[in-house]
Design a protein around this motif. Structure first.
Motif, short mmCIF file in Angstrom:
data_model
loop_
_atom_site.label_atom_id
_atom_site.label_comp_id
_atom_site.label_asym_id
_atom_site.label_seq_id
_atom_site.Cartn_x
_atom_site.Cartn_y
_atom_site.Cartn_z
N LEU A 176 -29.58 23.71 26.31
CA LEU A 176 -28.35 23.91 25.53
C LEU A 176 -27.52 22.63 25.55
CD1 LEU A 176 -26.40 25.72 23.95
CD2 LEU A 176 -25.41 26.42 26.15
N VAL A 177 -27.13 22.19 24.37
CA VAL A 177 -26.37 20.94 24.24
C VAL A 177 -25.22 21.16 23.27
CG1 VAL A 177 -26.45 18.54 23.45
CG2 VAL A 177 -28.38 19.50 24.72
N LEU A 178 -24.06 20.63 23.63
CA LEU A 178 -22.92 20.56 22.70
C LEU A 178 -22.94 19.15 22.11
CD1 LEU A 178 -20.33 21.50 21.32
CD2 LEU A 178 -19.07 20.85 23.41
N ARG A 179 -23.33 19.04 20.84
CA ARG A 179 -23.43 17.74 20.19
C ARG A 179 -22.20 17.52 19.33
NH1 ARG A 179 -28.80 16.46 16.94
NH2 ARG A 179 -29.50 15.92 19.06
N VAL A 180 -21.51 16.42 19.57
CA VAL A 180 -20.25 16.15 18.87
C VAL A 180 -20.38 14.85 18.08
CG1 VAL A 180 -17.76 15.94 19.10
CG2 VAL A 180 -19.07 17.20 20.84
N ARG A 181 -20.14 14.94 16.81
CA ARG A 181 -20.09 13.77 15.95
C ARG A 181 -18.64 13.49 15.57
NH1 ARG A 181 -25.22 12.57 13.73
NH2 ARG A 181 -26.78 14.25 14.00
N ARG A 182 -18.44 12.48 14.74
CA ARG A 182 -17.06 12.11 14.39
C ARG A 182 -16.33 13.22 13.66
NH1 ARG A 182 -16.38 6.52 11.46
NH2 ARG A 182 -14.23 7.25 11.69
N ARG A 183 -17.05 14.01 12.85
CA ARG A 183 -16.37 15.00 12.02
C ARG A 183 -16.57 16.45 12.47
NH1 ARG A 183 -12.91 11.64 9.72
NH2 ARG A 183 -13.93 9.96 8.55
N SER A 184 -17.53 16.70 13.36
CA SER A 184 -17.79 18.09 13.71
C SER A 184 -18.57 18.15 15.02
CB SER A 184 -18.60 18.78 12.60
OG SER A 184 -19.88 18.14 12.46
N GLY A 185 -18.69 19.37 15.57
CA GLY A 185 -19.48 19.59 16.76
C GLY A 185 -20.24 20.89 16.65
N LYS A 186 -21.41 20.95 17.26
CA LYS A 186 -22.21 22.16 17.18
C LYS A 186 -23.05 22.32 18.45
CE LYS A 186 -25.82 19.72 14.59
NZ LYS A 186 -26.56 19.63 13.32
N PHE A 187 -23.41 23.57 18.71
CA PHE A 187 -24.31 23.86 19.81
C PHE A 187 -25.74 23.83 19.30
CE2 PHE A 187 -20.41 26.05 21.28
CZ PHE A 187 -20.33 25.53 22.56
N ILE A 188 -26.63 23.16 20.04
CA ILE A 188 -28.03 23.14 19.67
C ILE A 188 -28.88 23.49 20.88
CG2 ILE A 188 -27.70 21.39 17.87
CD1 ILE A 188 -28.95 19.35 19.77
N LEU A 189 -30.08 23.97 20.61
CA LEU A 189 -31.04 24.25 21.68
C LEU A 189 -32.20 23.28 21.52
CD1 LEU A 189 -32.13 25.96 24.03
CD2 LEU A 189 -33.22 27.44 22.30
N LYS A 190 -32.39 22.42 22.51
CA LYS A 190 -33.48 21.45 22.46
C LYS A 190 -34.71 22.02 23.17
CE LYS A 190 -31.09 17.03 22.04
NZ LYS A 190 -30.99 15.65 22.58
N SER A 191 -35.87 21.72 22.60
CA SER A 191 -37.13 22.12 23.22
C SER A 191 -38.15 21.01 22.99
CB SER A 191 -37.63 23.43 22.60
OG SER A 191 -37.97 23.24 21.23
N ARG A 192 -39.36 21.20 23.50
CA ARG A 192 -40.38 20.19 23.35
C ARG A 192 -40.79 20.00 21.88
NH1 ARG A 192 -44.59 21.77 28.27
NH2 ARG A 192 -43.15 21.35 30.03
N THR A 193 -40.66 21.04 21.10
CA THR A 193 -41.12 20.99 19.70
C THR A 193 -40.02 20.64 18.71
OG1 THR A 193 -40.76 23.37 19.49
CG2 THR A 193 -42.96 22.63 20.14
N GLY A 194 -38.77 20.51 19.17
CA GLY A 194 -37.69 20.19 18.25
C GLY A 194 -36.38 20.78 18.72
N SER A 195 -35.46 20.97 17.80
CA SER A 195 -34.15 21.53 18.15
C SER A 195 -33.75 22.57 17.13
CB SER A 195 -33.09 20.42 18.23
OG SER A 195 -32.96 19.78 16.98
N THR A 196 -32.93 23.51 17.57
CA THR A 196 -32.43 24.59 16.72
C THR A 196 -30.91 24.61 16.79
OG1 THR A 196 -34.39 25.93 17.17
CG2 THR A 196 -32.46 27.07 16.27
N THR A 197 -30.26 24.60 15.64
CA THR A 197 -28.80 24.69 15.59
C THR A 197 -28.38 26.13 15.82
OG1 THR A 197 -28.66 22.84 14.05
CG2 THR A 197 -26.75 24.31 14.18
#
Length: 510
Positions: free
Chosen positions: A46-67
């Protein structure tokens, strides 16, 4: 090749304080570089990814990520639950599109102010042993409630047979643009204005504003049809007023095309079309029927849709003018998709006298002499089409074409038209050049007649054209179709085109 995005990364036990801190960074535009990621030490991946304009929670795994959802919508506790649910769905092999639908529902519940318990009750629900079996697609479409993909498929089944070939392909493309992994499975009854606006914006970003305008009109037509004829199945029975008509809009207005190619540009294009039949990446040449159809569009100014479908059986000699042929089209063949002031244009039967010089020119370039159609395609029994002619001109303009297995057919010759001083033009543009030229020759009435524009009575109002089948005698036929007037204009126009072609051949050959 663009470099991989890099985020400043911190491992923390995520709390709402981290979310508030991230929101403050966004509000103050205080982030530098790509952004920052807060990796949760409680929930793996579980990651909280924050960019300049927005932030979202994503789930990282070996095969990719899911928003999972937006940080302004999902609480941290809910994000952890969503991450666990998604991980479990991945282990079960649940398709991504189904997971995305559940996540959309999950976030939507929080966006409306409900709690975690309610969100879990709506999304990620486990089937109960006593639950009835899942509804089949056939039953869902027969009895409802419809999903968006059902609306699209069923409306197209009704709508497409009413459209002409070229509009059929375009309309289906306009409506199917609205489908994606999430929206396709949304129930029609649950679709709100914000959903349609998001769809509109997505199409605009992926294509153009013009494409979004086309898709919006197709969506309105589909919803209108469902509301009028299938409201209970579609889930629209309680909708008293079709709100989408007024509320779903696009700030776009198509401009009036006023490009008028010169006679020299048209003639030079015809010469180039003869010389460059195979354009890059393939040895396949333009068929004789298509080349002849392009010449015929320039020599007659007729709409490409009707012209390419001209039947050889509906052409005839003109006894009073030896060597001339009369090409004819019924009202159904002349019928187009155009509208004037919101009203459909009324199609009329049309006849056009073609001088022997034009027929001889078509014969010289290899126009087929036999077959059902004047301009047959390479496929036996089929005709050329207006879409095919547009693609022919696109090849001359250097436009690449998607090929099999993701490859692209290139055009080493690049843009032949621009390279030879020809502004890009379309078959319909000839319908501006022809009347402009004849008007300068004081034959404006002939130009109008050639293009099948309705003539007016001296007192005003449109005069009805008689159906070709109702012509009792050839004399009446000639009078009702104004063939003598058309012939006068055709003779002057064809002469000007052929003289320009000769000059361009000499110039390009020098």
């Amino acid at each position: 090749m663009a470099g991989k995005e890099t985020f400043t990364r911190e491992r923390v036990r995520l709390t709402q304080s981290h979310v508030k801190h991230a929101q403050a960074l966004v509000a103050k535009d205080a982030l530098q570089g790509t952004g920052v990621e807060f990796a949760d030490t409680v929930c793996q991946g579980l990651v909280l990814r924050v960019r300049r304009r927005s932030g979202k929670f994503i789930l990282k795994s070996r095969t990719g990520s899911t928003t999972l959802g937006d940080m302004d919508t999902l609480p941290v506790a809910a994000a952890r639950v969503a991450a666990a649910k998604v991980r479990a769905e991945h282990l079960k092999g649940t398709p991504k599109r189904l997971i995305d639908v559940e996540l959309m529902c999950f976030s939507g519940v929080f966006a409306k102010g409900h709690n975690l318990e309610t969100a879990l009750d709506v999304a990620f629900t486990e089937p109960h042993p006593d639950d009835p079996p899942e509804q089949s697609v056939e039953d869902r479409r027969r009895y409802g409630p419809w999903e968006w993909r059902d609306l699209v498929d069923l409306f197209l089944e009704t709508k497409l047979p009413t459209l002409k070939d070229r509009w059929r392909v375009q309309f289906e493309r306009h409506l199917r643009r609205t489908l994606d992994d999430g929206f396709a499975m949304r129930r029609v009854a649950a679709v709100e204005l914000k959903d349609l606006v998001a769809m509109r914006d997505r199409v605009t970003k992926a294509h153009t504003l013009s494409a979004a305008a086309d898709s919006v009109e197709a969506v309105k037509a589909a919803l209108d049809w469902a509301w009028r004829h299938h409201a209970p199945r579609a889930g629209l029975a309680d909708v008293e007023f079709p709100w989408w008509r007024e509320r779903l809009t696009v700030e776009y207005a198509s401009g009036t095309r006023d490009h008028t190619p010169t006679i020299e540009e048209l003639a030079r294009t015809l010469v180039l079309a003869e010389r460059f039949k195979a354009l890059g990446g393939t040895a396949k040449e333009t068929g004789p029927g298509m080349l002849a159809a392009l010449w015929a569009v320039v020599l007659t100014g007729q709409r490409a849709t009707a012209l390419t479908g001209t039947l050889r059986a509906t052409t005839r000699d003109w006894p009073e003018r030896p060597g001339w042929r009369i090409w004819t089209w019924t009202a159904a063949e002349m019928k187009g998709a155009g509208h004037a002031n919101g009203q459909k244009k009324r199609a009329r039967p049309h006849a056009l006298p073609v001088p022997p010089e034009a027929l001889a020119a078509l014969d010289r370039i290899g126009a087929p002499r036999e077959g059902v159609y004047l301009f047959p395609s390479r496929v036996p029994g089929k005709r050329t089409t207006a879409v095919g002619m547009t693609q022919f001109l696109d090849r001359m303009k250097g436009k690449t074409k998607a090929a099999r297995k993701g490859s692209v057919t290139l055009r080493p010759e690049d843009d032949l038209l621009t390279a030879h001083g020809i502004r890009h033009w379309t078959p319909h543009d000839v319908r501006r050049t022809l009347p402009t030229f004849l008007d300068m020759e004081r034959l404006g009435g002939a130009g109008s007649a050639i293009l099948a524009h309705a003539r007016r009575k001296a007192q005003g109002g449109a005069e009805e054209e008689r159906e070709l089948a109702s012509a009792i005698t050839l004399k009446h036929y000639i009078h009702s179709q104004r063939l003598e007037l058309k012939a006068e204009g055709m003779q002057v126009w064809v002469k000007a085109i052929l003289e320009a072609v000769d000059q361009e051949r000499a110039r390009l050959g020098a």
